[in-house]
Write an enzyme that holds these catalytic residues in place. Structure first.
Site, PDB file in Angstrom:
ATOM      1  N   ARG A 211      29.132  69.488 -22.583  1.00  0.00           N
ATOM      2  CA  ARG A 211      30.574  69.522 -22.355  1.00  0.00           C
ATOM      3  C   ARG A 211      31.321  69.661 -23.683  1.00  0.00           C
ATOM      4  O   ARG A 211      32.352  70.345 -23.763  1.00  0.00           O
ATOM      5  CB  ARG A 211      31.017  68.279 -21.584  1.00  0.00           C
ATOM      6  CG  ARG A 211      32.407  68.421 -21.035  1.00  0.00           C
ATOM      7  CD  ARG A 211      32.738  67.330 -20.043  1.00  0.00           C
ATOM      8  NE  ARG A 211      32.640  66.006 -20.633  1.00  0.00           N
ATOM      9  CZ  ARG A 211      32.690  64.879 -19.934  1.00  0.00           C
ATOM     10  NH1 ARG A 211      32.820  64.908 -18.622  1.00  0.00           N
ATOM     11  NH2 ARG A 211      32.613  63.713 -20.526  1.00  0.00           N
TER      12      ARG A 211
ATOM     13  N   LYS B 226      37.680  68.085 -22.831  1.00  0.00           N
ATOM     14  CA  LYS B 226      37.938  66.718 -23.275  1.00  0.00           C
ATOM     15  C   LYS B 226      38.544  66.798 -24.675  1.00  0.00           C
ATOM     16  O   LYS B 226      37.832  66.805 -25.683  1.00  0.00           O
ATOM     17  CB  LYS B 226      36.634  65.910 -23.245  1.00  0.00           C
ATOM     18  CG  LYS B 226      36.860  64.423 -23.062  1.00  0.00           C
ATOM     19  CD  LYS B 226      35.644  63.751 -22.481  1.00  0.00           C
ATOM     20  CE  LYS B 226      35.712  62.242 -22.583  1.00  0.00           C
ATOM     21  NZ  LYS B 226      36.787  61.626 -21.814  1.00  0.00           N
TER      22      LYS B 226
ATOM     23  N   GLU C 285      43.258  64.522 -10.723  1.00  0.00           N
ATOM     24  CA  GLU C 285      42.493  63.370 -11.219  1.00  0.00           C
ATOM     25  C   GLU C 285      43.458  62.373 -11.835  1.00  0.00           C
ATOM     26  O   GLU C 285      44.680  62.558 -11.772  1.00  0.00           O
ATOM     27  CB  GLU C 285      41.437  63.821 -12.231  1.00  0.00           C
ATOM     28  CG  GLU C 285      42.000  64.426 -13.504  1.00  0.00           C
ATOM     29  CD  GLU C 285      40.950  64.647 -14.587  1.00  0.00           C
ATOM     30  OE1 GLU C 285      39.893  63.998 -14.572  1.00  0.00           O
ATOM     31  OE2 GLU C 285      41.223  65.458 -15.483  1.00  0.00           O
TER      32      GLU C 285
HETATM   33  N1  PLP Z   1      38.640  62.617 -16.259  1.00  0.00           N
HETATM   34  C1  PLP Z   1      39.180  62.236 -17.410  1.00  0.00           C
HETATM   35  C2  PLP Z   1      40.560  62.686 -17.716  1.00  0.00           C
HETATM   36  C3  PLP Z   1      38.451  61.425 -18.290  1.00  0.00           C
HETATM   37  O1  PLP Z   1      38.985  61.023 -19.439  1.00  0.00           O
HETATM   38  C4  PLP Z   1      37.152  61.011 -17.947  1.00  0.00           C
HETATM   39  C5  PLP Z   1      36.374  60.195 -18.857  1.00  0.00           C
HETATM   40  O2  PLP Z   1      35.517  60.604 -19.539  1.00  0.00           O
HETATM   41  C6  PLP Z   1      36.631  61.429 -16.731  1.00  0.00           C
HETATM   42  C7  PLP Z   1      37.402  62.228 -15.909  1.00  0.00           C
HETATM   43  C8  PLP Z   1      35.257  61.039 -16.328  1.00  0.00           C
HETATM   44  O3  PLP Z   1      34.292  61.800 -16.988  1.00  0.00           O
HETATM   45  P1  PLP Z   1      32.876  61.225 -17.302  1.00  0.00           P
HETATM   46  O4  PLP Z   1      32.302  60.753 -16.031  1.00  0.00           O
HETATM   47  O5  PLP Z   1      32.125  62.383 -17.856  1.00  0.00           O
HETATM   48  O6  PLP Z   1      33.044  60.120 -18.277  1.00  0.00           O
HETATM   49  C1  COI Z   2      35.405  57.829 -20.836  1.00  0.00           C
HETATM   50  O1  COI Z   2      35.284  57.352 -19.724  1.00  0.00           O
HETATM   51  O2  COI Z   2      34.437  57.958 -21.611  1.00  0.00           O
HETATM   52  C2  COI Z   2      36.712  58.283 -21.330  1.00  0.00           C
HETATM   53  O3  COI Z   2      36.737  58.967 -22.320  1.00  0.00           O
HETATM   54  C3  COI Z   2      37.926  57.877 -20.619  1.00  0.00           C
HETATM   55  C4  COI Z   2      38.887  57.094 -21.430  1.00  0.00           C
HETATM   56  C5  COI Z   2      40.045  56.779 -20.546  1.00  0.00           C
HETATM   57  C6  COI Z   2      38.320  55.852 -22.001  1.00  0.00           C
END
Ligand code: PLP
Ligand code: COI
Length: 359
Positions: free
Chosen positions: A96, A198, A234
Protein backbone atom coordinates in the site's frame (compact mmCIF):
# COMPACT_ATOMS: atom_id res chain seq x y z
CA UNK A 1 15.77 -0.26 -2.78
CA UNK A 2 18.64 -2.67 -2.33
CA UNK A 3 17.45 -5.76 -0.46
CA UNK A 4 20.85 -6.30 1.11
CA UNK A 5 20.46 -3.34 3.42
CA UNK A 6 22.10 -3.72 6.76
CA UNK A 7 20.81 -1.46 9.49
CA UNK A 8 23.90 -2.04 11.65
CA UNK A 9 24.14 -2.97 15.32
CA UNK A 10 21.72 -2.07 18.07
CA UNK A 11 21.06 -3.21 21.59
CA UNK A 12 18.51 -6.02 22.02
CA UNK A 13 16.61 -5.94 25.31
CA UNK A 14 14.25 -8.55 26.84
CA UNK A 15 10.70 -8.57 25.49
CA UNK A 16 8.21 -6.39 27.46
CA UNK A 17 10.92 -5.26 29.89
CA UNK A 18 9.96 -1.54 29.79
CA UNK A 19 8.28 -0.35 32.96
CA UNK A 20 4.78 0.43 31.66
CA UNK A 21 1.23 -0.20 32.83
CA UNK A 22 0.57 -2.50 29.86
CA UNK A 23 -3.10 -3.20 30.62
CA UNK A 24 -4.01 0.49 30.69
CA UNK A 25 -2.07 1.93 27.79
CA UNK A 26 -3.86 4.69 25.88
CA UNK A 27 -3.47 5.17 22.11
CA UNK A 28 -0.75 7.79 22.55
CA UNK A 29 2.82 8.32 21.42
CA UNK A 30 5.55 7.23 23.79
CA UNK A 31 9.19 7.39 22.71
CA UNK A 32 10.78 3.97 22.47
CA UNK A 33 14.44 2.97 22.16
CA UNK A 34 15.03 3.26 18.43
CA UNK A 35 13.50 4.51 15.21
CA UNK A 36 14.61 3.34 11.79
CA UNK A 37 15.74 5.97 9.32
CA UNK A 38 16.70 5.83 5.64
CA UNK A 39 17.41 8.74 3.32
CA UNK A 40 16.86 9.02 -0.42
CA UNK A 41 19.01 11.33 -2.49
CA UNK A 42 20.75 11.38 -5.88
CA UNK A 43 18.03 9.09 -7.24
CA UNK A 44 18.61 6.24 -4.77
CA UNK A 45 18.10 5.07 -1.20
CA UNK A 46 21.17 5.51 0.96
CA UNK A 47 21.93 3.11 3.80
CA UNK A 48 19.40 2.75 6.62
CA UNK A 49 20.19 2.76 10.33
CA UNK A 50 18.64 2.75 13.78
CA UNK A 51 18.61 6.04 15.59
CA UNK A 52 17.94 7.05 19.18
CA UNK A 53 17.28 10.60 18.04
CA UNK A 54 13.51 11.05 17.89
CA UNK A 55 13.67 14.45 16.26
CA UNK A 56 14.14 15.45 12.62
CA UNK A 57 15.97 18.62 11.59
CA UNK A 58 15.07 19.88 8.13
CA UNK A 59 15.43 22.95 5.98
CA UNK A 60 12.45 25.28 6.40
CA UNK A 61 11.70 24.92 2.68
CA UNK A 62 11.51 21.12 2.75
CA UNK A 63 8.63 19.87 0.61
CA UNK A 64 6.85 18.36 3.61
CA UNK A 65 6.43 21.87 5.10
CA UNK A 66 5.37 23.55 1.86
CA UNK A 67 3.46 21.01 -0.23
CA UNK A 68 2.78 18.12 2.13
CA UNK A 69 4.60 15.27 0.43
CA UNK A 70 3.99 12.63 3.09
CA UNK A 71 2.68 9.07 3.06
CA UNK A 72 2.45 6.65 5.95
CA UNK A 73 1.38 3.24 7.12
CA UNK A 74 0.20 1.62 10.32
CA UNK A 75 0.93 -1.91 11.55
CA UNK A 76 1.05 -3.77 14.85
CA UNK A 77 3.50 -6.21 16.42
CA UNK A 78 2.27 -8.58 19.11
CA UNK A 79 3.67 -10.99 21.67
CA UNK A 80 2.21 -14.30 20.65
CA UNK A 81 0.92 -17.09 22.83
CA UNK A 82 4.11 -19.14 22.28
CA UNK A 83 6.30 -16.24 23.49
CA UNK A 84 7.47 -15.15 20.04
CA UNK A 85 7.00 -11.64 18.61
CA UNK A 86 5.24 -11.22 15.26
CA UNK A 87 3.90 -8.48 13.01
CA UNK A 88 0.54 -8.70 11.24
CA UNK A 89 0.63 -8.47 7.44
CA UNK A 90 3.61 -6.11 6.91
CA UNK A 91 3.71 -7.15 3.22
CA UNK A 92 0.26 -5.63 2.69
CA UNK A 93 1.40 -2.35 4.25
CA UNK A 94 4.50 -2.39 2.05
CA UNK A 95 2.34 -2.76 -1.06
CA UNK A 96 0.00 0.00 0.00
CA UNK A 97 2.87 2.39 0.71
CA UNK A 98 4.20 1.62 -2.78
CA UNK A 99 0.85 2.71 -4.20
CA UNK A 100 0.54 5.78 -1.94
CA UNK A 101 4.07 6.94 -2.74
CA UNK A 102 3.48 6.66 -6.49
CA UNK A 103 0.39 8.90 -6.24
CA UNK A 104 2.42 11.64 -4.52
CA UNK A 105 5.43 11.30 -6.87
CA UNK A 106 7.60 9.87 -4.10
CA UNK A 107 10.22 7.10 -4.41
CA UNK A 108 9.35 3.44 -3.92
CA UNK A 109 10.59 1.15 -1.18
CA UNK A 110 10.90 -2.47 -2.29
CA UNK A 111 8.60 -4.78 -0.41
CA UNK A 112 11.36 -7.10 0.96
CA UNK A 113 13.34 -4.07 2.18
CA UNK A 114 10.26 -2.61 3.86
CA UNK A 115 9.50 -5.87 5.68
CA UNK A 116 13.15 -6.24 6.69
CA UNK A 117 13.01 -2.72 8.18
CA UNK A 118 9.83 -3.58 10.07
CA UNK A 119 11.45 -6.71 11.51
CA UNK A 120 14.60 -4.85 12.54
CA UNK A 121 12.82 -1.94 14.20
CA UNK A 122 10.63 -4.33 16.19
CA UNK A 123 13.74 -6.25 17.35
CA UNK A 124 15.35 -2.97 18.35
CA UNK A 125 12.30 -2.12 20.50
CA UNK A 126 11.48 -5.52 21.99
CA UNK A 127 11.27 -4.07 25.48
CA UNK A 128 8.23 -2.06 24.35
CA UNK A 129 6.32 -4.96 22.81
CA UNK A 130 3.43 -5.44 25.27
CA UNK A 131 3.17 -8.84 26.96
CA UNK A 132 0.84 -11.54 25.69
CA UNK A 133 -2.58 -11.18 27.28
CA UNK A 134 -2.28 -7.44 27.97
CA UNK A 135 -4.53 -6.50 25.05
CA UNK A 136 -1.93 -3.97 23.89
CA UNK A 137 0.43 -3.97 20.89
CA UNK A 138 3.52 -2.25 19.57
CA UNK A 139 2.18 0.15 16.95
CA UNK A 140 4.47 0.73 13.99
CA UNK A 141 4.21 3.91 11.99
CA UNK A 142 6.31 3.81 8.82
CA UNK A 143 6.26 7.14 6.98
CA UNK A 144 8.03 8.99 4.22
CA UNK A 145 8.46 12.75 3.80
CA UNK A 146 9.79 15.04 1.10
CA UNK A 147 12.91 16.58 2.66
CA UNK A 148 14.25 18.38 -0.42
CA UNK A 149 13.75 22.15 -0.70
CA UNK A 150 10.88 23.15 -3.02
CA UNK A 151 9.39 26.60 -3.44
CA UNK A 152 7.97 26.10 -6.95
CA UNK A 153 5.29 23.40 -6.90
CA UNK A 154 7.08 20.15 -7.78
CA UNK A 155 8.18 16.93 -6.07
CA UNK A 156 11.21 17.02 -3.78
CA UNK A 157 14.54 15.60 -4.89
CA UNK A 158 15.29 14.02 -1.50
CA UNK A 159 13.18 12.03 0.98
CA UNK A 160 13.36 10.45 4.39
CA UNK A 161 11.71 7.17 5.38
CA UNK A 162 11.27 6.41 9.07
CA UNK A 163 9.59 3.81 11.17
CA UNK A 164 8.65 5.00 14.62
CA UNK A 165 7.19 2.60 17.17
CA UNK A 166 5.00 3.15 20.19
CA UNK A 167 3.17 0.79 22.55
CA UNK A 168 -0.60 1.31 22.38
CA UNK A 169 -3.86 0.21 23.92
CA UNK A 170 -7.29 0.53 22.28
CA UNK A 171 -7.93 3.37 19.81
CA UNK A 172 -11.34 4.22 21.24
CA UNK A 173 -11.62 4.80 24.99
CA UNK A 174 -13.00 1.78 26.78
CA UNK A 175 -11.75 -0.70 24.16
CA UNK A 176 -14.68 -2.82 23.08
CA UNK A 177 -17.34 -0.39 24.33
CA UNK A 178 -19.73 0.76 21.59
CA UNK A 179 -19.16 4.25 20.20
CA UNK A 180 -21.53 6.81 18.71
CA UNK A 181 -20.78 8.32 15.31
CA UNK A 182 -22.37 10.97 13.13
CA UNK A 183 -22.47 11.72 9.43
CA UNK A 184 -20.06 14.58 8.68
CA UNK A 185 -21.07 17.81 6.94
CA UNK A 186 -17.71 17.85 5.11
CA UNK A 187 -15.83 15.54 2.73
CA UNK A 188 -12.45 14.06 3.62
CA UNK A 189 -11.47 13.47 0.00
CA UNK A 190 -12.27 14.67 -3.51
CA UNK A 191 -13.93 12.45 -6.14
CA UNK A 192 -10.75 12.09 -8.15
CA UNK A 193 -8.44 12.96 -5.28
CA UNK A 194 -6.27 11.12 -2.80
CA UNK A 195 -8.81 9.42 -0.52
CA UNK A 196 -7.56 5.95 -1.45
CA UNK A 197 -3.97 6.56 -0.33
CA UNK A 198 -2.56 6.82 3.14
CA UNK A 199 -1.30 10.39 3.11
CA UNK A 200 -1.29 12.82 6.02
CA UNK A 201 -3.09 15.42 3.90
CA UNK A 202 -6.30 13.33 4.00
CA UNK A 203 -6.18 13.36 7.78
CA UNK A 204 -5.60 17.13 7.90
CA UNK A 205 -8.83 17.43 5.89
CA UNK A 206 -10.69 15.38 8.50
CA UNK A 207 -9.56 17.32 11.59
CA UNK A 208 -12.14 20.11 11.49
CA UNK A 209 -15.14 17.77 11.19
CA UNK A 210 -13.46 15.48 13.75
CA UNK A 211 -13.31 18.27 16.32
CA UNK A 212 -16.92 19.17 15.55
CA UNK A 213 -17.93 15.54 16.11
CA UNK A 214 -16.06 15.45 19.43
CA UNK A 215 -17.75 18.66 20.61
CA UNK A 216 -21.12 17.12 19.82
CA UNK A 217 -20.26 13.94 21.75
CA UNK A 218 -19.44 11.62 18.84
CA UNK A 219 -16.31 9.50 18.58
CA UNK A 220 -16.01 9.56 14.78
CA UNK A 221 -17.49 10.82 11.52
CA UNK A 222 -19.02 8.76 8.76
CA UNK A 223 -17.94 10.49 5.54
CA UNK A 224 -20.20 10.20 2.51
CA UNK A 225 -18.99 9.78 -1.07
CA UNK A 226 -17.70 13.20 -2.15
CA UNK A 227 -19.44 13.18 -5.54
CA UNK A 228 -23.10 12.62 -4.65
CA UNK A 229 -23.09 12.63 -0.83
CA UNK A 230 -25.40 9.63 -1.06
CA UNK A 231 -23.28 6.60 -0.15
CA UNK A 232 -21.28 5.82 2.95
CA UNK A 233 -17.50 5.93 2.38
CA UNK A 234 -15.57 5.46 5.64
CA UNK A 235 -14.63 7.24 8.86
CA UNK A 236 -11.63 9.47 9.52
CA UNK A 237 -9.47 6.51 10.64
CA UNK A 238 -11.22 3.26 9.73
CA UNK A 239 -13.41 1.47 7.17
CA UNK A 240 -17.01 0.62 8.09
CA UNK A 241 -18.68 -2.82 8.28
CA UNK A 242 -22.39 -3.60 8.50
CA UNK A 243 -24.38 -6.76 9.16
CA UNK A 244 -27.81 -7.02 7.54
CA UNK A 245 -30.90 -8.49 9.17
CA UNK A 246 -30.25 -11.77 7.33
CA UNK A 247 -26.71 -11.98 8.76
CA UNK A 248 -24.84 -10.94 5.60
CA UNK A 249 -21.64 -8.99 6.08
CA UNK A 250 -22.12 -5.82 4.02
CA UNK A 251 -18.86 -4.05 3.21
CA UNK A 252 -19.16 -0.53 1.75
CA UNK A 253 -17.40 0.03 -1.57
CA UNK A 254 -16.62 3.62 -2.45
CA UNK A 255 -18.50 5.13 -5.40
CA UNK A 256 -15.52 7.38 -6.07
CA UNK A 257 -12.63 5.10 -4.98
CA UNK A 258 -12.00 7.52 -2.16
CA UNK A 259 -11.57 5.15 0.79
CA UNK A 260 -8.45 3.51 2.12
CA UNK A 261 -8.08 -0.13 1.10
CA UNK A 262 -8.06 -1.36 4.70
CA UNK A 263 -5.88 -4.37 5.45
CA UNK A 264 -8.08 -5.19 8.43
CA UNK A 265 -11.21 -5.06 6.26
CA UNK A 266 -9.68 -7.39 3.70
CA UNK A 267 -8.65 -9.75 6.51
CA UNK A 268 -12.15 -9.74 8.01
CA UNK A 269 -13.68 -10.47 4.59
CA UNK A 270 -11.42 -13.50 4.11
CA UNK A 271 -12.12 -14.75 7.62
CA UNK A 272 -15.86 -14.34 7.05
CA UNK A 273 -15.83 -16.16 3.72
CA UNK A 274 -13.13 -18.77 4.20
CA UNK A 275 -13.30 -19.60 7.90
CA UNK A 276 -16.90 -18.78 8.83
CA UNK A 277 -18.54 -19.59 5.46
CA UNK A 278 -20.52 -16.36 5.69
CA UNK A 279 -22.13 -14.45 2.86
CA UNK A 280 -20.20 -11.26 2.19
CA UNK A 281 -21.36 -8.51 -0.14
CA UNK A 282 -19.06 -5.67 -1.12
CA UNK A 283 -21.13 -2.88 -2.66
CA UNK A 284 -22.04 0.76 -2.35
CA UNK A 285 -24.18 1.34 0.74
CA UNK A 286 -26.54 4.31 0.67
CA UNK A 287 -27.22 6.52 3.64
CA UNK A 288 -30.91 5.80 3.00
CA UNK A 289 -30.36 2.12 3.82
CA UNK A 290 -28.98 3.15 7.19
CA UNK A 291 -31.88 5.54 7.75
CA UNK A 292 -34.25 2.66 6.86
CA UNK A 293 -32.67 0.63 9.70
CA UNK A 294 -31.49 -2.12 7.34
CA UNK A 295 -28.51 -3.10 9.48
CA UNK A 296 -28.40 -4.81 12.87
CA UNK A 297 -24.67 -4.45 13.51
CA UNK A 298 -22.08 -1.85 12.63
CA UNK A 299 -18.37 -1.65 13.34
CA UNK A 300 -15.25 0.28 12.36
CA UNK A 301 -12.24 -1.71 11.25
CA UNK A 302 -8.61 -0.75 11.05
CA UNK A 303 -5.19 -1.52 12.47
CA UNK A 304 -5.78 0.88 15.36
CA UNK A 305 -9.55 0.34 15.65
CA UNK A 306 -9.36 -3.51 15.20
CA UNK A 307 -13.16 -3.98 15.03
CA UNK A 308 -14.84 -1.29 17.14
CA UNK A 309 -18.60 -1.56 17.60
CA UNK A 310 -20.84 1.38 16.66
CA UNK A 311 -24.12 1.64 18.57
CA UNK A 312 -25.59 4.70 16.84
CA UNK A 313 -25.05 6.95 13.88
CA UNK A 314 -26.54 10.43 13.88
CA UNK A 315 -27.77 11.48 10.41
CA UNK A 316 -30.41 13.90 9.07
CA UNK A 317 -31.28 14.90 12.64
CA UNK A 318 -31.99 11.32 13.72
CA UNK A 319 -30.14 8.76 15.84
CA UNK A 320 -30.14 5.46 13.98
CA UNK A 321 -29.40 2.51 16.23
CA UNK A 322 -27.79 -0.79 15.31
CA UNK A 323 -29.71 -3.06 17.68
CA UNK A 324 -27.07 -5.81 18.00
CA UNK A 325 -24.11 -3.46 18.55
CA UNK A 326 -25.51 -1.59 21.55
CA UNK A 327 -23.22 -3.19 24.15
CA UNK A 328 -20.06 -4.09 22.30
CA UNK A 329 -19.74 -6.06 19.09
CA UNK A 330 -22.79 -8.05 18.05
CA UNK A 331 -22.54 -11.81 17.41
CA UNK A 332 -21.34 -11.57 13.80
CA UNK A 333 -18.72 -8.82 14.10
CA UNK A 334 -17.81 -10.21 17.53
CA UNK A 335 -16.93 -13.60 16.07
CA UNK A 336 -14.97 -12.08 13.19
CA UNK A 337 -13.08 -9.83 15.59
CA UNK A 338 -12.22 -12.77 17.86
CA UNK A 339 -10.88 -14.87 14.99
CA UNK A 340 -8.79 -11.95 13.74
CA UNK A 341 -7.35 -11.42 17.23
CA UNK A 342 -6.67 -15.14 17.66
CA UNK A 343 -4.68 -15.21 14.41
CA UNK A 344 -2.80 -12.03 15.36
CA UNK A 345 -1.88 -13.47 18.76
CA UNK A 346 -0.93 -16.95 17.52
CA UNK A 347 -3.85 -18.55 19.37
CA UNK A 348 -5.17 -20.06 16.17
CA UNK A 349 -3.50 -21.42 13.06
CA UNK A 350 -2.83 -18.76 10.41
CA UNK A 351 -4.10 -20.30 7.18
CA UNK A 352 -3.41 -17.15 5.18
CA UNK A 353 0.31 -16.53 5.87
CA UNK A 354 -0.42 -13.21 7.49
CA UNK A 355 1.94 -13.58 10.40
CA UNK A 356 5.52 -12.35 10.09
CA UNK A 357 7.51 -14.02 12.89
CA UNK A 358 10.21 -11.66 14.04
CA UNK A 359 11.79 -12.89 17.25
N1 PLP B 1 -9.40 4.13 6.67
C1 PLP B 1 -8.63 5.09 7.16
C2 PLP B 1 -8.93 6.49 6.79
C3 PLP B 1 -7.57 4.76 8.01
O1 PLP B 1 -6.79 5.71 8.53
C4 PLP B 1 -7.33 3.41 8.35
C5 PLP B 1 -6.22 3.05 9.21
O2 PLP B 1 -5.21 2.60 8.83
C6 PLP B 1 -8.17 2.45 7.81
C7 PLP B 1 -9.20 2.84 6.98
C8 PLP B 1 -7.96 1.01 8.12
O3 PLP B 1 -6.90 0.48 7.38
P1 PLP B 1 -6.03 -0.70 7.93
O4 PLP B 1 -6.95 -1.79 8.27
O5 PLP B 1 -5.14 -1.05 6.79
O6 PLP B 1 -5.29 -0.20 9.11
C1 COI C 1 -4.16 2.87 11.70
O1 COI C 1 -5.14 2.25 12.07
O2 COI C 1 -3.04 2.35 11.60
C2 COI C 1 -4.27 4.29 11.33
O3 COI C 1 -3.35 4.79 10.74
C3 COI C 1 -5.46 5.05 11.72
C4 COI C 1 -5.20 6.21 12.61
C5 COI C 1 -6.51 6.84 12.89
C6 COI C 1 -4.51 5.86 13.87
Amino acid sequence: MNENFNVGDYEIKPVSSANLDWENLPFDYVETDYSLVANYSDGKWQNACMTKDHTITLNECANIFQYCQEVFEGAKAFCQKDGTVACFRPWAGAQRMYYSAARLCMPQIDIPAYVYFIDEVVKANLSYVPPYGSGAALYLRPFMIGTGKTIGVKPASSYQFRIITTPVGPYFKGGEVSIKCRVADFDRAAPRGTGAIKAGLNYAMSLFPYMQAKEEGYAENFFLDPKTNTFVDETGGANILFVSKSGTLVVPKSLTNSILNSITRRSIVRIAEEICGMTVVERVVSLDEILDESFVECGLCGTAAVVSPVSTVHANGMDIEFPNSQNGCGPVLGELRSILREIQLGEREDPFDWIDKIY
